[in-house]
Design an enzyme around this catalytic site. Structure first.
Site, PDB file in Angstrom:
ATOM      1  N   GLY A  56       0.627  -1.093  -0.043  1.00 27.00           N
ATOM      2  CA  GLY A  56      -0.076  -0.037   0.041  1.00 27.00           C
ATOM      3  C   GLY A  56       0.800   1.418   0.141  1.00 27.00           C
ATOM      4  O   GLY A  56       1.957   1.234   0.413  1.00 27.00           O
ATOM      5  N   ARG A 111      -1.820   7.948   4.158  1.00 25.01           N
ATOM      6  CA  ARG A 111      -2.179   8.519   5.341  1.00 25.01           C
ATOM      7  C   ARG A 111      -0.993   8.975   6.197  1.00 25.01           C
ATOM      8  O   ARG A 111      -1.114   9.815   6.998  1.00 25.01           O
ATOM      9  CB  ARG A 111      -3.153   7.845   6.048  1.00 25.01           C
ATOM     10  CG  ARG A 111      -4.639   8.016   5.310  1.00 25.01           C
ATOM     11  CD  ARG A 111      -5.631   6.948   5.844  1.00 25.01           C
ATOM     12  NE  ARG A 111      -5.362   5.771   5.234  1.00 25.01           N
ATOM     13  CZ  ARG A 111      -6.045   4.473   5.297  1.00 25.01           C
ATOM     14  NH1 ARG A 111      -7.104   4.522   6.322  1.00 25.01           N
ATOM     15  NH2 ARG A 111      -5.859   3.455   4.845  1.00 25.01           N
TER      16      ARG A 111
END
Ligand code: UD1
Ligand code: MG
Length: 461
Positions: free
Chosen positions: A22, A26
């Site tokens: 990923g 964030r």
């Protein structure tokens, strides 16, 4: 190969896929999320470690090109003899990541574990309980967790798991569900292969969600066995730096508890920073604000801290180290280090040595009983037994081009503010006067003073 559970249909040889590709958007970081560290190890290490402890060593890590170069070293330090990384470029979701992994694996009957790579608090017991419940289409690990939460919600009808809804895609009622998807799955591999082929990306993120395999299984009346984790803290995913700090604190408390149960006194666990895998004997005391890192060992009855950092430090028994930094060095039994010492670069500090009050020791060997008690720099130097290094002594080891060694014998008395201009050798029992600048060798028993230092005997004769 180890055997688990012993349930019918369960393979002896369990394989695992770890999702670590990923983008970690964030985190707002150039560093990939799973490489961010907690307690001295990258996040991914803890997941691989739990698998290794559960006896699962056939692991495929799904990575991106930034993570891939690091996988082998992380897997090795987590105990895996071999590692396999497959690239997922671009990253189109957790379901897509598993598709890529399966495309790279020879199909096999039996259980395939899938774990998110961003769950560093995972404990081996939970991996084992997922494995023990494997055998149907899916053993799904869930956790009851306080709201609000950004985890995927487990939607049940009665006892049966119907589907998983991502928080982003959930309606108001679903958001009130407090049972979450942990990110740890024990699939039947062939059933996973057929479900994964049918995933679609019709959701708020336009991604292929692994969690949609559950809905697919329901349609086919496959059995999904929920495994509720005893403690939701062991499955907390880390998606941003706030969660990273929270996970770090939990992990740190867990590691401190481990050492305390082994007999180590931590005066203030809250301000004690330990890593997994340290060798700390029983009856060691660690005082507040102390960090002890990779490769360090501490012998019995030693007292470390306060305000101390050890990294790759081998510390003997009955040692006292306070307000100091020791890196890549060894400290012998009964030595006293600090306050305010910096010992580094492969320094070997012998038994009963005293180093401290603003003293730096670099790549030097101090024999038993040596004292360097105030304001000194000792670099690239060998010091013999019981020699006293006076306040303000400097070994000038660098001549602008290269480092040179200083050799000081036994029972030498080094006067305050002596400068040794290396390379230079000082014989046993010699003496330097205060402020001596020693630019040539000093014989055993010789007494030298001045700048440049000259033999006292010759001067006065
Ligand atoms: C995921 C789950 C969610 C669960 C939560 C637990 C999905 C769709 N959702 O959400 O139900 O409650 O974990 O922490 O699975 N990854 C890849 N390739 C990708 C995308 C992600 O390898 O294309 C990896 C990430 O590096 C990460 C893991 O998969 O380690 C999970 O991805 P992440 O984006 O963190 O999913 P969550 O939103 O946390
Ligand atoms: Mg996550």
């Amino acid at each position: 190969m180890e055997e688990f559970g012993g349930e019918p249909g369960m393979s002896k040889h369990v394989r695992a896929v770890v999702l670590a590709a990923g983008k970690g958007t964030r985190m707002n970081s150039v560093r990939p999320k799973v490489l961010h560290e907690l307690c001295g190890r990258p996040m991914l290490w803890f997941v691989l470690r739990a698998l290794h402890e559960a006896g699962v060593d056939d692991v495929t890590v799904v990575t991106n090109s930034d993570v891939a170069p690091h996988v082998e070293a992380i897997a090795r330090s987590a105990g895996h003899a071999a590692s396999r990384a497959v690239l997922q470029e671009p990253q189109l979701g957790t379901g897509h990541a598993v598709q890529i992994a399966l495309a790279n694996l020879e199909p096999r009957e039996g259980t395939l574990l899938v774990l998110n790579g961003d769950m560093p608090l995972i404990e081996v017991e939970l991996v084992r309980s997922a494995m023990a419940r494997a055998g149907n289409a899916l053993a799904l690990v869930t956790a009851r967790m306080p709201l609000p939460s950004s985890f995927g919600r487990i939607v049940r009808r009665g006892e049966h798991v119907q589907k998983i809804v991502e928080a982003r895609d959930a309606d108001e009622d679903e958001l009130l569900i407090d049972e979450m998807n942990a990110g740890l799955y024990a699939y039947d591999e062939s059933k996973l292969r057929s479900a994964i082929a049918e995933l679609r990306n019709e959701n708020s993120q336009g991604e292929y969600y692994l969690t949609d395999t559950i809905g697919n299984f329901r349609e086919r009346s496959e059995t999904i066995v929920p495994v509720v984790a005893g403690n939701y803290r062991s499955v907390l995913g880390v998606n941003d730096r706030v969660e990273l700090a929270a996970a770090s604190a939990l992990l740190r408390a867990r590691i401190c508890e481990h050492y305390m149960r082994e007999g180590v006194t931590l005066v203030d666990p809250q301000s004690t920073y330990l890593e997994p895998g340290l060798d700390i004997a029983a009856d060691v005391t660690i005082l507040p604000n102390t960090a002890i890192g990779r490769g360090s060992s501490i012998g019995a009855h030693s007292e470390i801290g306060p305000n101390t950092r050890l990294q790759n430090a081998r510390v003997g028994e009955h040692v006292t180290i306070c307000d100091s930094v020791v890196v890549d060095s060894a400290i012998g039994d009964l030595a006293i280090v600090g306050p305010f010492a910096h010992v580094r670069g492969g320094a070997e500090i012998g038994t009963n040595v005293r180093v401290g009050n603003f003293v730096e020791i670099k790549a030097s060997t101090l024999a038993p009983g040596v004292k360097a008690s105030h304001l000194a720099y000792v670099g690239d130097t060998t010091v013999g037994d019981r020699t006293n290094i006076g306040a303000g002594t400097i070994t000038a080891n660098f001549n602008g081009k290269r480092k040179n060694r200083t050799t000081i014998g036994k029972d030498v008395s080094v006067g305050s503010n002596t400068t040794f201009v290396a390379p230079v050798t000082i014989g046993d029992g010699a003496l330097t006067g205060a402020g001596a600048v020693v630019i040539r060798d000093v014989a055993a028993g010789e007494r030298v003073v001045g700048n440049p230092a000259k033999s006292l005997r010759k001067e006065t004769s």
